[in-house]
Scaffold this motif. Structure first.
Motif, PDB file in Angstrom:
ATOM      1  N   PHE A 113       0.857  -1.184   0.000  1.00 30.92           N
ATOM      2  CA  PHE A 113       0.000   0.000   0.000  1.00 30.92           C
ATOM      3  C   PHE A 113       0.897   1.240   0.000  1.00 30.92           C
ATOM      4  CE2 PHE A 113      -2.165  -3.520   1.830  1.00 30.92           C
ATOM      5  CZ  PHE A 113      -3.512  -3.387   1.569  1.00 30.92           C
ATOM      6  N   LYS A 114       0.922   1.943  -1.114  1.00 30.98           N
ATOM      7  CA  LYS A 114       1.741   3.153  -1.226  1.00 30.98           C
ATOM      8  C   LYS A 114       0.900   4.355  -0.840  1.00 30.98           C
ATOM      9  CE  LYS A 114       4.736   5.752  -4.386  1.00 30.98           C
ATOM     10  NZ  LYS A 114       5.776   5.874  -3.338  1.00 30.98           N
ATOM     11  N   LEU A 115       1.408   5.171   0.096  1.00 32.07           N
ATOM     12  CA  LEU A 115       0.662   6.292   0.646  1.00 32.07           C
ATOM     13  C   LEU A 115       1.053   7.605  -0.030  1.00 32.07           C
ATOM     14  CD1 LEU A 115       0.990   5.400   4.442  1.00 32.07           C
ATOM     15  CD2 LEU A 115      -0.730   4.618   2.815  1.00 32.07           C
ATOM     16  N   PRO A 116       0.134   8.547  -0.106  1.00 33.19           N
ATOM     17  CA  PRO A 116       0.455   9.859  -0.694  1.00 33.19           C
ATOM     18  C   PRO A 116       1.278  10.704   0.262  1.00 33.19           C
ATOM     19  CG  PRO A 116      -1.786   9.862   0.122  1.00 33.19           C
ATOM     20  CD  PRO A 116      -1.292   8.452   0.287  1.00 33.19           C
ATOM     21  N   ASP A 117       1.915  11.727  -0.266  1.00 38.48           N
ATOM     22  CA  ASP A 117       2.708  12.670   0.521  1.00 38.48           C
ATOM     23  C   ASP A 117       1.757  13.685   1.163  1.00 38.48           C
ATOM     24  OD1 ASP A 117       4.362  14.628   1.525  1.00 38.48           O
ATOM     25  OD2 ASP A 117       5.730  14.626  -0.183  1.00 38.48           O
ATOM     26  N   ALA A 157      -5.835   5.280   5.422  1.00 33.29           N
ATOM     27  CA  ALA A 157      -6.321   6.606   5.049  1.00 33.29           C
ATOM     28  C   ALA A 157      -6.769   7.393   6.278  1.00 33.29           C
ATOM     29  CB  ALA A 157      -7.462   6.485   4.052  1.00 33.29           C
ATOM     30  N   ALA A 158      -7.484   6.721   7.188  1.00 25.01           N
ATOM     31  CA  ALA A 158      -7.921   7.387   8.418  1.00 25.01           C
ATOM     32  C   ALA A 158      -6.728   7.776   9.282  1.00 25.01           C
ATOM     33  CB  ALA A 158      -8.864   6.473   9.196  1.00 25.01           C
ATOM     34  N   ALA A 159      -5.748   6.879   9.364  1.00 25.00           N
ATOM     35  CA  ALA A 159      -4.544   7.170  10.145  1.00 25.00           C
ATOM     36  C   ALA A 159      -3.826   8.389   9.587  1.00 25.00           C
ATOM     37  CB  ALA A 159      -3.616   5.952  10.137  1.00 25.00           C
ATOM     38  N   SER A 160      -3.691   8.448   8.273  1.00 23.82           N
ATOM     39  CA  SER A 160      -3.037   9.588   7.635  1.00 23.82           C
ATOM     40  C   SER A 160      -3.815  10.867   7.895  1.00 23.82           C
ATOM     41  CB  SER A 160      -2.912   9.342   6.129  1.00 23.82           C
ATOM     42  OG  SER A 160      -2.119   8.198   5.855  1.00 23.82           O
ATOM     43  N   ALA A 161      -5.136  10.788   7.807  1.00 22.87           N
ATOM     44  CA  ALA A 161      -5.960  11.970   8.053  1.00 22.87           C
ATOM     45  C   ALA A 161      -5.833  12.449   9.492  1.00 22.87           C
ATOM     46  CB  ALA A 161      -7.422  11.665   7.721  1.00 22.87           C
ATOM     47  N   SER A 162      -5.658  11.512  10.421  1.00 17.00           N
ATOM     48  CA  SER A 162      -5.521  11.905  11.828  1.00 17.00           C
ATOM     49  C   SER A 162      -4.222  12.661  12.077  1.00 17.00           C
ATOM     50  CB  SER A 162      -5.599  10.669  12.737  1.00 17.00           C
ATOM     51  OG  SER A 162      -4.403   9.905  12.686  1.00 17.00           O
ATOM     52  N   CYS A 163      -3.197  12.402  11.276  1.00 11.04           N
ATOM     53  CA  CYS A 163      -1.930  13.130  11.418  1.00 11.04           C
ATOM     54  C   CYS A 163      -2.092  14.614  11.101  1.00 11.04           C
ATOM     55  CB  CYS A 163      -0.864  12.538  10.492  1.00 11.04           C
ATOM     56  SG  CYS A 163      -0.356  10.857  10.899  1.00 11.04           S
ATOM     57  N   LEU A 164      -3.099  14.942  10.307  1.00  9.76           N
ATOM     58  CA  LEU A 164      -3.318  16.320   9.883  1.00  9.76           C
ATOM     59  C   LEU A 164      -4.017  17.162  10.942  1.00  9.76           C
ATOM     60  CD1 LEU A 164      -4.511  15.512   6.258  1.00  9.76           C
ATOM     61  CD2 LEU A 164      -2.304  16.487   6.893  1.00  9.76           C
ATOM     62  N   ILE A 186      -7.518  10.948   0.806  1.00 13.19           N
ATOM     63  CA  ILE A 186      -6.280  10.168   0.933  1.00 13.19           C
ATOM     64  C   ILE A 186      -6.497   8.751   0.421  1.00 13.19           C
ATOM     65  CG2 ILE A 186      -4.638   9.199   2.591  1.00 13.19           C
ATOM     66  CD1 ILE A 186      -5.193  11.745   4.307  1.00 13.19           C
ATOM     67  N   ARG A 187      -7.642   8.170   0.755  1.00  9.72           N
ATOM     68  CA  ARG A 187      -7.909   6.791   0.271  1.00  9.72           C
ATOM     69  C   ARG A 187      -7.874   6.743  -1.245  1.00  9.72           C
ATOM     70  NH1 ARG A 187      -7.523   3.184  -1.972  1.00  9.72           N
ATOM     71  NH2 ARG A 187      -8.699   1.228  -2.085  1.00  9.72           N
ATOM     72  N   ASN A 188      -8.384   7.774  -1.907  1.00 11.62           N
ATOM     73  CA  ASN A 188      -8.398   7.802  -3.368  1.00 11.62           C
ATOM     74  C   ASN A 188      -6.996   7.838  -3.960  1.00 11.62           C
ATOM     75  OD1 ASN A 188     -11.193   7.799  -3.319  1.00 11.62           O
ATOM     76  ND2 ASN A 188     -11.379  10.017  -3.539  1.00 11.62           N
ATOM     77  N   GLN A 189      -6.014   8.227  -3.133  1.00 13.62           N
ATOM     78  CA  GLN A 189      -4.638   8.331  -3.619  1.00 13.62           C
ATOM     79  C   GLN A 189      -3.755   7.157  -3.192  1.00 13.62           C
ATOM     80  OE1 GLN A 189      -2.848  12.329  -3.241  1.00 13.62           O
ATOM     81  NE2 GLN A 189      -4.849  13.025  -2.550  1.00 13.62           N
ATOM     82  N   ILE A 190      -4.281   6.277  -2.372  1.00 18.78           N
ATOM     83  CA  ILE A 190      -3.499   5.098  -1.973  1.00 18.78           C
ATOM     84  C   ILE A 190      -3.553   4.064  -3.091  1.00 18.78           C
ATOM     85  CG2 ILE A 190      -3.388   3.145  -0.365  1.00 18.78           C
ATOM     86  CD1 ILE A 190      -4.487   4.960   1.809  1.00 18.78           C
TER      87      ILE A 190
END
Length: 335
Positions: A246-250, A303-310, A326-330
């Motif tokens: 799973f590649k995550l967006p920047d 995606a939720a984890a990444s959003a929580s970082c924001l 974010i999910r759309n970009q994973i």
């Protein structure tokens, strides 16, 4: 089983050796189990889906329980004479750095361990939940052998989800773990005790997908999920002999586009990863219990984890709109 009273403070800039005055502070629930509960409520919009089994003591324990009452969580508390730990997170808006300071957890009495174990077994046998999530470190005095004994008392239809690493060998040795979710450092920590080739290795030095498979096969774990911060995450379904990357967006490159105006004023570099792993676990497990595919469950959790970082404070709060972007970009690749 090891909650914390969480204090998060934001500074324009932290200068070591000087007096630093915060610009913002929140006091909230902390500890991986409590973070899991907060993220579940954030995702589902209700606190009805979680029962917390916890050990609390002292004034900080009272404060934690009061915060849980405010959130509407159900809980069962085993009282200890020792005060529950406090965790303090310091955020530097200028550098974007996070510093986490974890307070002391005293060793609980043997009687507290016995009471906790019996309470857990009673829940598993008398009112079997759909899943049991074992999150985080055990407080000193609550050993891995006790947690293993608890897990062995579960009913066959109770899914066992583990997001922990310290003293986890006895739990894994039960060979009845359905899902293990750990980060890249943690998976190497477990494997290094089994195979010398993993000792003194860094995540960048190894094939994390293969590491997940090796760990899952050794302990007969159904699924092993490995996160690696902003880097590629991996999911190994041992029973299906399948693995995905799973590649995550920047996030920093598009922070202002992802968050709403309420959080846009924070520093462009500021990300707070505290509780992100717990957010991933909560969303992943809740979606799985609703019958969704495990691969998509993990992607949504990431995606939720990444959003929580924001959202710098409090822990495990995220905007669902940012989560979906974010999910759309994973991107997911089967290996």
């Amino acid at each position: 089983p090891n909650p914390a009273y969480q204090i998060t403070v934001l500074f324009d800039e932290i200068v070591l050796g000087d007096v630093n005055r915060a610009t913002q502070q929140t006091n909230s629930l902390g500890g991986k189990g409590q973070n899991f509960a907060v993220a579940t409520k954030q995702f589902l919009g209700t606190a009805d889906h979680v029962l917390l089994l916890q050990i609390l003591g002292g004034p900080t324990g009272d404060q934690i329980q009061a915060l849980e009452d405010q959130q509407g969580f159900s809980y069962q508390t085993v009282r200890s004479q020792l005060p529950t730990r406090t965790c303090t997170t310091c955020l530097d808006a200028r550098s974007g750095e996070m510093t986490e300071m974890v307070g002391v957890s005293g060793t609980i009495d043997a009687a507290v361990e016995v009471e906790y174990a019996q309470a857990a077994i009673d829940i598993l046998q008398n009112d079997p939940p759909r899943a049991m999530a074992l999150c985080g470190t055990f407080p000193p005095g609550l050993c891995g052998e006790t947690m293993a004994r608890i897990i062995l008392q579960r009913r066959p239809d109770t899914l066992i989800f583990v997001d922990a690493v310290k003293d986890i060998q006895p739990v894994l040795a039960t060979r009845c773990i359905d899902i293990l979710k750990v980060n890249s450092t943690e998976v190497l920590s477990i494997l290094s005790s089994l195979d010398m080739q993993y000792q003194a290795k860094r995540p960048a030095d190894v094939n994390l997908a293969q590491a997940a498979v090796t760990l899952g096969q050794h302990f007969n774990i159904g699924v092993v999920a490995v996160t690696d911060g902003p880097e590629t995450a991996y999911l190994a379904d041992i029973r299906k002999n399948a693995c995905w990357a799973f590649k995550l967006p920047d996030l920093l490159a598009q922070r202002t586009e992802l968050v709403d105006k309420a959080n846009a004023h924070y520093g462009q570099l500021l990300l707070n990863p505290l509780g992100a792993g717990d957010t991933c676990s909560a969303v992943m497990l809740n979606l799985l219990l609703d019958g969704n595919d495990i691969v998509e469950c993990f992607a949504q959790g990431l995606a939720a984890a990444s959003a929580s970082c924001l959202v710098p404070m409090p822990n495990c709060v995220f905007e669902k709109s940012a989560m979906q972007k974010i999910r759309n970009q994973i991107t997911i690749a089967k290996l």
